[in-house]
Design a protein around this motif. Structure first.
Motif, PDB file in Angstrom:
ATOM      1  N   LEU A 114      -1.074 151.860  68.905  1.00 53.95           N
ATOM      2  CA  LEU A 114      -0.179 151.373  67.853  1.00 53.95           C
ATOM      3  C   LEU A 114       0.382 150.006  68.228  1.00 53.95           C
ATOM      4  CD1 LEU A 114       1.665 154.662  66.843  1.00 53.95           C
ATOM      5  CD2 LEU A 114       0.168 153.288  65.410  1.00 53.95           C
ATOM      6  N   ALA A 115       0.679 149.835  69.518  1.00 52.94           N
ATOM      7  CA  ALA A 115       1.163 148.532  69.971  1.00 52.94           C
ATOM      8  C   ALA A 115       0.072 147.482  69.795  1.00 52.94           C
ATOM      9  CB  ALA A 115       1.594 148.620  71.437  1.00 52.94           C
ATOM     10  N   ALA A 116      -1.164 147.887  70.018  1.00 52.11           N
ATOM     11  CA  ALA A 116      -2.274 146.946  69.914  1.00 52.11           C
ATOM     12  C   ALA A 116      -2.470 146.448  68.483  1.00 52.11           C
ATOM     13  CB  ALA A 116      -3.562 147.600  70.419  1.00 52.11           C
ATOM     14  N   VAL A 117      -2.075 147.242  67.506  1.00 44.73           N
ATOM     15  CA  VAL A 117      -2.198 146.775  66.122  1.00 44.73           C
ATOM     16  C   VAL A 117      -0.860 146.236  65.610  1.00 44.73           C
ATOM     17  CG1 VAL A 117      -4.144 148.221  65.436  1.00 44.73           C
ATOM     18  CG2 VAL A 117      -1.827 149.121  65.241  1.00 44.73           C
ATOM     19  N   GLY A 118       0.080 146.016  66.543  1.00 43.79           N
ATOM     20  CA  GLY A 118       1.333 145.371  66.164  1.00 43.79           C
ATOM     21  C   GLY A 118       2.353 146.307  65.560  1.00 43.79           C
ATOM     22  N   LEU A 119       2.279 147.574  65.920  1.00 47.08           N
ATOM     23  CA  LEU A 119       3.254 148.522  65.377  1.00 47.08           C
ATOM     24  C   LEU A 119       4.178 149.041  66.467  1.00 47.08           C
ATOM     25  CD1 LEU A 119       1.072 150.526  62.851  1.00 47.08           C
ATOM     26  CD2 LEU A 119       2.920 148.966  62.321  1.00 47.08           C
ATOM     27  N   GLN A 175       8.051 154.171  54.962  1.00 47.30           N
ATOM     28  CA  GLN A 175       8.922 153.004  55.078  1.00 47.30           C
ATOM     29  C   GLN A 175       8.174 151.778  55.580  1.00 47.30           C
ATOM     30  OE1 GLN A 175      12.390 154.147  57.388  1.00 47.30           O
ATOM     31  NE2 GLN A 175      12.459 156.107  56.322  1.00 47.30           N
ATOM     32  N   LEU A 176       6.903 151.915  55.855  1.00 49.02           N
ATOM     33  CA  LEU A 176       6.119 150.773  56.325  1.00 49.02           C
ATOM     34  C   LEU A 176       5.526 150.036  55.129  1.00 49.02           C
ATOM     35  CD1 LEU A 176       4.168 152.403  59.286  1.00 49.02           C
ATOM     36  CD2 LEU A 176       6.336 151.209  59.363  1.00 49.02           C
ATOM     37  N   SER A 177       5.189 148.778  55.342  1.00 47.31           N
ATOM     38  CA  SER A 177       4.569 148.004  54.265  1.00 47.31           C
ATOM     39  C   SER A 177       3.110 148.421  54.125  1.00 47.31           C
ATOM     40  CB  SER A 177       4.650 146.521  54.581  1.00 47.31           C
ATOM     41  OG  SER A 177       3.711 146.194  55.579  1.00 47.31           O
ATOM     42  N   ALA A 178       2.488 147.950  53.043  1.00 51.20           N
ATOM     43  CA  ALA A 178       1.087 148.309  52.811  1.00 51.20           C
ATOM     44  C   ALA A 178       0.209 147.859  53.975  1.00 51.20           C
ATOM     45  CB  ALA A 178       0.611 147.684  51.507  1.00 51.20           C
ATOM     46  N   GLY A 179       0.461 146.649  54.445  1.00 52.78           N
ATOM     47  CA  GLY A 179      -0.328 146.128  55.563  1.00 52.78           C
ATOM     48  C   GLY A 179      -0.119 146.943  56.821  1.00 52.78           C
ATOM     49  N   GLN A 180       1.141 147.351  57.047  1.00 53.17           N
ATOM     50  CA  GLN A 180       1.424 148.155  58.242  1.00 53.17           C
ATOM     51  C   GLN A 180       0.766 149.521  58.152  1.00 53.17           C
ATOM     52  OE1 GLN A 180       5.714 147.696  58.090  1.00 53.17           O
ATOM     53  NE2 GLN A 180       5.703 146.693  60.077  1.00 53.17           N
ATOM     54  N   GLN A 181       0.739 150.085  56.942  1.00 60.77           N
ATOM     55  CA  GLN A 181       0.071 151.383  56.790  1.00 60.77           C
ATOM     56  C   GLN A 181      -1.410 151.259  57.091  1.00 60.77           C
ATOM     57  OE1 GLN A 181       0.905 153.670  53.326  1.00 60.77           O
ATOM     58  NE2 GLN A 181       3.101 153.358  53.447  1.00 60.77           N
ATOM     59  N   ARG A 182      -1.998 150.166  56.668  1.00 59.15           N
ATOM     60  CA  ARG A 182      -3.415 149.953  56.983  1.00 59.15           C
ATOM     61  C   ARG A 182      -3.606 149.802  58.485  1.00 59.15           C
ATOM     62  NH1 ARG A 182      -7.269 149.405  53.204  1.00 59.15           N
ATOM     63  NH2 ARG A 182      -8.647 148.655  54.832  1.00 59.15           N
ATOM     64  N   ARG A 183      -2.621 149.188  59.120  1.00 62.39           N
ATOM     65  CA  ARG A 183      -2.716 149.020  60.574  1.00 62.39           C
ATOM     66  C   ARG A 183      -2.673 150.368  61.297  1.00 62.39           C
ATOM     67  NH1 ARG A 183      -0.862 143.943  62.945  1.00 62.39           N
ATOM     68  NH2 ARG A 183      -1.042 142.296  61.393  1.00 62.39           N
ATOM     69  N   VAL A 184      -1.907 151.301  60.756  1.00 62.79           N
ATOM     70  CA  VAL A 184      -1.877 152.641  61.361  1.00 62.79           C
ATOM     71  C   VAL A 184      -3.305 153.192  61.406  1.00 62.79           C
ATOM     72  CG1 VAL A 184      -1.056 155.002  61.117  1.00 62.79           C
ATOM     73  CG2 VAL A 184       0.460 153.104  60.555  1.00 62.79           C
ATOM     74  N   ASN A 185      -4.004 153.014  60.308  1.00 61.55           N
ATOM     75  CA  ASN A 185      -5.379 153.494  60.230  1.00 61.55           C
ATOM     76  C   ASN A 185      -6.274 152.722  61.198  1.00 61.55           C
ATOM     77  OD1 ASN A 185      -7.354 155.146  59.169  1.00 61.55           O
ATOM     78  ND2 ASN A 185      -7.971 153.627  57.662  1.00 61.55           N
ATOM     79  N   ASP A 196      -2.794 140.371  58.136  1.00 65.31           N
ATOM     80  CA  ASP A 196      -2.482 138.945  58.272  1.00 65.31           C
ATOM     81  C   ASP A 196      -3.456 138.246  59.224  1.00 65.31           C
ATOM     82  OD1 ASP A 196      -1.656 139.529  60.870  1.00 65.31           O
ATOM     83  OD2 ASP A 196       0.380 139.941  60.195  1.00 65.31           O
ATOM     84  N   VAL A 197      -3.324 136.909  59.301  1.00 67.28           N
ATOM     85  CA  VAL A 197      -4.330 136.095  60.007  1.00 67.28           C
ATOM     86  C   VAL A 197      -4.479 136.491  61.473  1.00 67.28           C
ATOM     87  CG1 VAL A 197      -5.000 133.761  60.615  1.00 67.28           C
ATOM     88  CG2 VAL A 197      -3.894 134.197  58.432  1.00 67.28           C
ATOM     89  N   GLN A 198      -3.315 136.632  62.160  1.00 66.04           N
ATOM     90  CA  GLN A 198      -3.401 137.012  63.576  1.00 66.04           C
ATOM     91  C   GLN A 198      -4.016 138.404  63.718  1.00 66.04           C
ATOM     92  OE1 GLN A 198      -0.645 135.783  62.103  1.00 66.04           O
ATOM     93  NE2 GLN A 198       0.697 134.739  63.559  1.00 66.04           N
ATOM     94  N   GLY A 199      -3.648 139.274  62.806  1.00 64.78           N
ATOM     95  CA  GLY A 199      -4.175 140.635  62.838  1.00 64.78           C
ATOM     96  C   GLY A 199      -5.680 140.635  62.708  1.00 64.78           C
ATOM     97  N   VAL A 200      -6.190 139.824  61.785  1.00 64.36           N
ATOM     98  CA  VAL A 200      -7.635 139.747  61.584  1.00 64.36           C
ATOM     99  C   VAL A 200      -8.316 139.250  62.844  1.00 64.36           C
ATOM    100  CG1 VAL A 200      -9.445 138.540  60.319  1.00 64.36           C
ATOM    101  CG2 VAL A 200      -7.497 139.482  59.087  1.00 64.36           C
ATOM    102  N   ALA A 201      -7.706 138.249  63.479  1.00 68.41           N
ATOM    103  CA  ALA A 201      -8.305 137.700  64.701  1.00 68.41           C
ATOM    104  C   ALA A 201      -8.400 138.774  65.785  1.00 68.41           C
ATOM    105  CB  ALA A 201      -7.471 136.518  65.192  1.00 68.41           C
ATOM    106  N   ARG A 202      -7.332 139.542  65.943  1.00 72.58           N
ATOM    107  CA  ARG A 202      -7.337 140.595  66.966  1.00 72.58           C
ATOM    108  C   ARG A 202      -8.353 141.681  66.636  1.00 72.58           C
ATOM    109  NH1 ARG A 202      -1.507 142.173  69.159  1.00 72.58           N
ATOM    110  NH2 ARG A 202      -2.895 143.156  70.660  1.00 72.58           N
TER     111      ARG A 202
END
Lengths: 206, 225
Positions: free
Chosen positions: A114-119, A129-139, A161-167
């Motif tokens: 979860l930390a690796a995807v920025g959560l 309570q998470l945003s749509a992008g954050q929910q996708r990050r959970v997945n 987001d851009v940094q997320g895509v890069a990672r």
């Protein structure tokens, strides 16, 4: 059933003569797809070109209504349009009790992913309570936990987001280096320092 | 990969999902209570009349409450892609649907069976028949949960499956209703109700053994279309 390709790499996915017709239109036909270990394959095509349909067929979710056959498929991780994240559960619970049936290890491992995807810090927040992008990050955290060799990712970069895509791209490349393979669909092009094979659905359309 | 761990995880997931939305949990009970309250108003408050109809009333309302609850069993998991993941899981789907059924039965059927004597009292059901009422509902709700889940799995891909599911499963609910209310009726008239309960238990065994096959197949069809 071929287990190795001509170059000697292990074949993780082998589909022959794939063809799909929707609403009287032939989306693509006689499409052969072979994905070997270490390969990063980008499936491209305009909206409605049949990318998602093809992905679901390749994953084994669609069993009827198409031509051709999936001759060989290793165990795969499938990420579809729907993220299977339950709003009532926390990100940690979502992964711990994930219906994909893969053991993801203990809570520490899950928190790391979860930390690796920025959560980091959101482990115990209900996903509602998470945003749509954050929910996708959970997945997407599953990409840091899964040990399946073959990844079938349908639009993994949507709402990230851009940094997320890069990672995420770095993670895909890492998986291929580790001997896995990734077949993904995206409208973005991947700028990775690794050979990306592009498969254009329009090129095989009628 | 321990399969047992997976089923336990799925069970905890289902229980957490249900318990964190208690409104849905109490909906079935509330429906049960509301309809039961209406009967004395419609039939008149005389205990003799009510007591005579009580076994049938209680069982029919329990059946309807079950049908209402089971409809949404797979809906949210279908819509958010969880069912896709479940289908791709290495564990057999036959067993993977068991946690869904168990949760549905525990939180709808067992709960209803436990509070049913209270409603029986409201309808003037003789105290001697309370045991038969609770036992028949306990067994019968299990059968109905499995049968309802087959309908739910078949119609989950449709936008308005509500009426269809009622049409699909009602014929299969009928034997359960007959033997369930029969058990209570027998207890009211002072006859041994255990043959009825044994038949219900046999139905439950059959439903639990074969139902998941149908549910798994229905889910695969729904996901495919």
């Amino acid at each position: 059933m071929p287990s190795t390709s001509d170059a000697g790499a292990r074949v993780l996915l082998d589909a022959r003569g794939m063809g799909v017709e929707r609403g009287g239109r032939q989306l693509f036909h006689a499409l052969d797809i072979t994905v070997c270990a270490g390969e990063l394959v980008h499936l491209r095509g305009a909206n409605g070109a049949g990318k998602t349909t093809l992905m679901r067929v390749l994953a084994g979710l669609s069993r009827f209504g198409f031509d051709g056959e999936v001759a060989h498929r290793e165990r795969c991780l499938f990420l579809g349009h729907h993220s299977a994240v339950k709003p009532l559960l926390t990100p940690r619970e979502n992964l711990r009790w994930h219906p994909a049936g893969e053991r993801f290890g203990d809570d520490a491992t899950i928190d790391e992913a979860l930390a690796a995807v920025g959560l980091y810090g959101y482990e115990d927040t209900p996903a509602a309570q998470l945003s749509a992008g954050q929910q996708r990050r959970v997945n997407l955290a599953r990409l840091y936990l899964s040990r399946q060799p073959l990844w079938l990712l349908d639009e993994p970069f949507t709402a990230i987001d851009v940094q997320g895509v890069a990672r995420l791209q770095a993670r895909l490349v890492q998986h291929c280096r580790d001997g896995g393979a990734v077949l993904f669909t995206s409208h973005q092009s991947l700028d990775a320092d690794v050979a990306v094979r592009t498969l254009d659905l329009e090129a095989v359309a009628y | 990969m321990a399969g047992e761990g997976f089923y336990r995880a799925m069970l905890r997931r289902q229980l957490a999902l249900s318990l964190r939305r208690p409104v849905q949990l109490f909906n079935a009970l509330l429906f049960f209570a509301l309809v039961i309250v209406l009967f004395p108003l419609g039939l008149g408050p005389s205990p003799e009349t009510l007591g005579e109809f009580a076994p049938g009333i209680l069982w029919i309302v329990a059946l309807l409450a079950n049908m209402l609850g089971v409809e949404t069993l797979f809906r949210s998991d279908f819509e958010d892609g969880s069912v896709d993941q479940l289908l791709l899981a290495p564990q057999p789907l036959y067993f993977s649907v068991m946690p869904y059924l168990l949760t549905q039965w525990l939180l709808a059927g067992v709960l209803l069976a436990l509070v049913s004597p209270l409603f029986g009292l409201m309808l003037g059901l003789p105290v001697g028949a309370m045991g038969a009422l609770a036992a028949s509902l306990l067994l019968g709700s299990g059968v109905m949960s499995v049968l309802g889940a087959i309908g739910a799995a078949l119609t989950v891909g449709l936008r308005r499956g509500g009426m269809l599911i009622a049409l699909l499963v009602t014929p299969f609910y009928m034997p359960v209703l007959i033997f369930g209310s029969g058990a209570v009726q027998a207890a009211v008239t002072g006859v041994d109700s255990s043959p009825y309960l044994a038949l219900l238990a046999a139905m439950l065994c059959l439903a639990v053994a074969l139902g998941p096959l149908a549910i798994a197949a229905a889910l695969r069809i729904s996901v495919d279309s």
